[in-house]
Design an enzyme around this catalytic site. Structure first.
Site, PDB file in Angstrom:
ATOM      1  N   LYS A   1       0.846  -1.197   0.000  1.00 42.28           N
ATOM      2  CA  LYS A   1       0.000   0.000   0.000  1.00 42.28           C
ATOM      3  C   LYS A   1       0.881   1.246   0.000  1.00 42.28           C
ATOM      4  CE  LYS A   1      -3.990   1.897   2.559  1.00 42.28           C
ATOM      5  NZ  LYS A   1      -4.875   1.693   3.716  1.00 42.28           N
TER       6      LYS A   1
ATOM      7  N   SER B   1      -9.788   1.585   2.663  1.00 42.72           N
ATOM      8  CA  SER B   1      -8.913   2.404   1.847  1.00 42.72           C
ATOM      9  C   SER B   1      -7.830   1.604   1.121  1.00 42.72           C
ATOM     10  CB  SER B   1      -8.244   3.476   2.711  1.00 42.72           C
ATOM     11  OG  SER B   1      -7.391   2.868   3.667  1.00 42.72           O
TER      12      SER B   1
ATOM     13  N   SER C   1     -10.036  -0.747   6.838  1.00 37.09           N
ATOM     14  CA  SER C   1      -9.422  -0.532   5.521  1.00 37.09           C
ATOM     15  C   SER C   1      -8.720  -1.735   4.912  1.00 37.09           C
ATOM     16  CB  SER C   1      -8.439   0.635   5.586  1.00 37.09           C
ATOM     17  OG  SER C   1      -9.142   1.844   5.584  1.00 37.09           O
TER      18      SER C   1
END
Lengths: 97, 484
Positions: B80, B155, B179
């Site tokens: 990420k 997210s 997330s």
């Protein structure tokens, strides 16, 4: 909406948050913040008398170490990320008149 | 079976057995990215192809020499874009960090690189991890590989999509309010948030520091356990890192749930829960029962207070954490300004997107004098009550079973117009962050449109092994049922 956010409050929050919003953004933000606060105030339904605020779930203690340099010199790579550089230092707008 | 369909562990076995070279795997993955990336857009940036191939050759050498023995050696991974990677751009999907190149790697990434995993790219996300759809990214949206008209969740949407689209074999996400688990659920993969403090946050660009936790996303429970085992090492550079001696998570990959006590919160099954999601989750509960677990309904309480408490706390912490983005040391700086303070304000106003600004302002407000007690401390007191409710539940149950999200993946463009509605999508995931609990999202079926549904198992603090064992048992049982 219960919470009506005044222009003064918006101005104050802008200073705290270091944000400068356009007039349209400001109107929008006032609405958003009012709605969010209305929602958050749902917490007032709960009786929290005598309940200690819990910032961390586990006890947090500081981690100490000897005050010795253990990283290598990366000045050049670090400064490459800066928007303004002068003489191997961060360049900033004048701070003292 | 195509090599790209393999789990990380199955691929690893083939590499170890000499049936396939790391360079061949790398080539397959790079080709797969070329073919799919235009429609999915999982990545903010990709590692240069030549660098990937060179690293793959090095890793193969290490494996051949017997130096790299980890099950992740030679396995392609994605990270990420809020975790620092030395020499590789790390943007948090924000304009304010569009050109930021870290000079160090986050602890979790370092551990994975030591194990010999092959970094392919940095995945797209909601800007600063604030969002549930990956639509607040400054660098374009990511689409759900299962159906590209839908969001991948957020997210960590890029991390979920990259695994689902077979662009890598596992990824790291971060989970502040769901997330990791939400996008895992939307994309039909496995995602796990460990107990707070299990994975070092060093090098993770902070959003809500008391809630943030890094975790694995992969095709199988076993892959997730393997990755988690590698990244769960103590790190003195994060003061909340825990010294744990029970991080041999793969030891829990045992197919046995006999006698396990599983609680289903009655108060999770209320209005707003999609019927198909409800049915799939209750069907999964039946599977657990048939395998010998004791499944009961109970009242968890306080469910509807988790979201307002979360947004107060997370926004407050965000407003403080994001103060460092001031256009001085790194990142974007506005072009024209008069004086230092005007520069700060203009830089931040131009550099941050709408959702980030919304949360910074709310956070600044709830922390300001006169409101601090009424909002911020009230939320922290609520957090204490929520934690107590979980303590109470875990006195009777080994774990809690429920849905990951009230619905399957929404269509693109449907969520951002009404942030309050989007926030409600986190109702089942957020409380695990407030209470520091480990939780795993496992696929448990599809709705009528063919979109994946996720099952969530939440354990007590440090009880990752219990939920890994239960999730593994369920997964294996479902694979067996499919074969039969």
């Amino acid at each position: 909406m219960k919470n009506i956010i005044s222009d003064e409050t918006m101005e104050y929050v802008g200073i705290l948050a270091k944000l400068e919003l356009s007039p349209e953004e400001k109107e929008h933000a006032k609405q958003d913040m009012g709605r969010m606060l209305d929602y958050i105030e749902k917490l007032n339904e709960l009786d929290t008398t005598g309940v200690e605020p819990m910032s961390h779930v586990f006890p947090v203690v500081n981690v100490f170490r000897e005050d010795v340099v253990c990283n290598t010199d990366k000045t050049e790579e670090i400064l490459k990320n800066a928007p303004g550089v002068k003489n191997g230092m961060f360049k900033v707008p004048r701070t003292v008149e | 079976m195509s090599i790209l369909n393999l789990s990380a562990l199955a691929l690893s076995e083939k590499i170890k057995a000499g049936e396939i070279k790391v360079t061949e795997v790398a080539r397959l993955v790079l080709d797969q990215i070329k073919e799919t990336e235009e429609s999915i857009h999982s990545f903010v940036s990709l590692v240069d192809e030549d660098a990937v191939m060179k690293q793959a050759a090095l890793l193969q050498e290490g494996i051949d020499k017997g130096e790299l023995t980890s099950p992740l050696a030679g396995v392609p991974m994605a990270i990420k874009d809020n975790m620092c990677t030395n020499g590789i751009k790390t943007t948090c999907s924000s304009k304010i960090l569009e050109n930021f190149v870290p000079t160090y790697s986050s602890h979790a990434v370092e551990e994975l690189e030591k194990a010999g995993a092959l970094l392919i790219g940095k995945t797209n996300m909601d800007e600063f991890a604030m969002g549930s759809t990956t639509e607040t990214s400054a660098f374009g949206i990511t689409k759900n590989p299962v159906n590209i008209e839908h969001v991948p969740g957020g997210s960590s949407g890029g991390s979920a999509a990259s695994v689902a689209a077979k662009q890598c074999y596992f990824s790291l996400g971060s989970d502040t309010g769901g997330s990791i688990r939400l996008p895992a659920s939307y994309c039909g993969i496995v995602g796990m948030k460990p107990t707070y403090g299990t994975v070092s946050r060093y090098g993770l660009i902070a959003y809500g520091s008391s809630l943030d936790q890094i975790g694995p996303m992969a095709k199988t429970v076993a892959d997730c356990a393997t990755v988690l085992e590698v990244i769960s090492t103590y790190d003195e550079k994060d003061s909340t890192s825990m010294k744990r001696s029970d991080t041999d998570f793969t030891a829990a990959l045992v197919r046995d749930v006999k006698g396990m006590k599983i609680g289903i919160p009655r108060d999770y099954f209320t209005e707003g829960l999609q019927v198909e999601v409800k049915e799939a989750v209750l069907k999964a509960a039946e599977v657990f029962r048939s395998m010998g677990a004791i499944v009961e309904e109970f009242d968890l309480s306080l469910v509807e207070y988790a979201i307002p408490a979360y947004y107060t706390i997370a926004s407050a912490e965000a407003s403080s954490n994001l103060e460092r983005f001031d256009g001085i040391k790194y990142g974007y700086r506005t072009k024209e300004y008069e004086g230092l303070h005007a520069m700060y304000k203009k830089t931040r106003s131009e550099g941050f997107g709408a959702e980030v600004k919304r949360r910074i302002m709310l956070g600044s407000f709830v922390l300001s004098s006169g409101y601090y007690d009424a909002y911020y401390l009230k939320a922290l007191r609520t957090k204490a009550l929520i934690k107590k409710a979980f303590d109470h539940a875990f006195a009777s149950y080994d774990m809690i079973l429920g849905p990951v999200a009230p619905t399957t993946a929404p269509k693109l463009g449907m969520s951002l117009s009404d942030p309050m509605k989007m926030y409600l999508g986190d109702i089942y995931t957020i409380s695990a962050n407030l209470a520091g609990l480990p939780a795993i999202s496992v696929p448990c079926g599809f709705d009528q449109a063919g979109l994946p549904i996720g099952l969530q198992l939440t354990g007590d603090c440090f009880m990752e092994k219990k939920i890994i064992q239960a999730a593994f048992s369920y997964e294996q049982e479902m694979i067996q049922k499919e074969v039969e």
